[in-house]
Design an enzyme around this catalytic site. Structure first.
Site, mmCIF file in Angstrom:
data_model
loop_
_atom_site.group_PDB
_atom_site.id
_atom_site.type_symbol
_atom_site.label_atom_id
_atom_site.label_comp_id
_atom_site.label_asym_id
_atom_site.label_seq_id
_atom_site.Cartn_x
_atom_site.Cartn_y
_atom_site.Cartn_z
ATOM 1 C CG ASN A 9 -1.750 1.212 1.380
ATOM 2 O OD1 ASN A 9 -1.781 2.059 0.479
ATOM 3 N ND2 ASN A 9 -2.443 1.336 2.501
ATOM 4 C CE LYS A 11 -0.134 3.095 4.766
ATOM 5 N NZ LYS A 11 0.030 3.132 6.206
ATOM 6 C CG HIS A 95 -5.656 1.813 5.249
ATOM 7 N ND1 HIS A 95 -5.202 2.751 6.142
ATOM 8 C CD2 HIS A 95 -4.663 0.927 5.076
ATOM 9 C CE1 HIS A 95 -3.949 2.441 6.489
ATOM 10 N NE2 HIS A 95 -3.601 1.331 5.845
ATOM 11 C CD GLU A 97 -2.762 5.350 6.804
ATOM 12 O OE1 GLU A 97 -2.747 5.398 5.567
ATOM 13 O OE2 GLU A 97 -1.855 4.808 7.478
ATOM 14 C CD GLU A 167 -3.285 -2.577 7.220
ATOM 15 O OE1 GLU A 167 -2.189 -2.835 6.723
ATOM 16 O OE2 GLU A 167 -3.903 -1.534 6.997
ATOM 17 N N GLY A 173 2.668 2.198 10.839
ATOM 18 C CA GLY A 173 3.600 3.319 10.693
ATOM 19 C C GLY A 173 4.282 3.716 11.992
ATOM 20 C CB SER A 213 5.544 -1.898 11.858
ATOM 21 O OG SER A 213 5.082 -0.580 12.106
#
Ligand code: 13P
Length: 250
Positions: A9, A11, A95, A97, A167, A173, A213
């Protein structure tokens, strides 16, 4: 046997030419014999270029998001048909985010899932608990409700087009990763939840990826767990060498 999958991904990283060169770099270094599905997910502006670049290779391409409507006055959005018209057949939905910064909730995601399936897109569906939810011991409950609210209206057949990506938000991250044991524990719970709802045949056929990660250094151990069927990779997917090392770990 369910398929092993490693997806990158990207992003909001890489412009058109950078996306093209990263794709070429990945293709040049992939082991063509590998049984692992390899997917990259560039920004929407680069989907057509990356799809063209990847054509005929082992690399598949996914969009990072889409709107639930087929067309209309939704400035800035893209539809399933627009994604398909670039040659892309997969979309990431849910996701963290998108949930966090763009307020996507389970009800909206259920609509997006329906729209993607109606357009015959395969879906990488992301979900996972936040740190405070894990600390409060609510992680299983949260994950179960994310799955059931957005996906459990589907019939068994629809699951042929769904890839799950667990996730945990606290691992995205942050450099902090779920331990292989934490990942396995949650993946086994997810598969058990699928078994209860749809039966063993569906539960055993759905690939469940881990994201958060994942790096070349920890991928082998995480991917060695029986219910972890690969990974959804953020930061480490932006360098071909790291991404290839993670693909090889699967
Ligand atoms: P990182 O690998 O950078 O933690 O990101 C994970 C992720 O969000 C993949 O979708």
């Amino acid at each position: 046997m369910r398929t092993k999958i490693v997806a990158g991904n990207w992003k909001m990283n890489k412009n058109v030419s950078e996306s093209k060169s990263l794709t070429l770099d990945i293709i040049a270094n992939l082991n063509a014999q590998s049984q692992t599905r390899v997917i990259v997910s560039p920004p929407a502006t680069n989907l057509a270029t990356v799809a063209d670049t990847a054509q005929g290779s082992k690399v598949e391409v996914a969009a990072q998001n889409m709107h639930q409507a087929t067309s209309g006055a939704y400035t800035g959005e893209i539809s399933a048909d627009m994604i398909k018209s670039t040659g892309v057949e997969i979309v990431i939905l849910g996701h963290s985010e998108r949930r966090e910064y763009f307020h996507e909730n389970d009800a909206l995601l259920a609509e997006k899932v329906n729209a993607a399936l109606a357009a015959k897109l395969e879906i990488i569906f992301c979900f996972g608990e936040k740190l405070e939810e894990r600390k409060a011991g609510k992680h299983f409950e949260v994950v179960k409700s994310q799955l059931s609210n957005a996906l459990f209206h589907l019939n068994a057949d629809a699951w042929k087009s769904i890839i799950l990506a667990y996730e945990p938000v606290w691992a995205i991250g942050t450099g902090e990763t779920a331990s292989p044991e934490q990942a396995q524990e949650m993946h086994a719970f997810i598969r058990q939840t699928l078994t209860e709802k749809y039966g063993t045949a569906v539960a055993e056929s759905v690939s469940i990826l881990y994201g958060g990660s994942v790096k070349p250094e920890n991928a082998v151990e995480i991917f060695s767990k029986p219910d972890v069927d690969g990974g959804l990779i953020g930061g480490a997917s932006l360098k071909a060498a790291d991404f290839i090392a993670i693909v090889n770990a699967a």
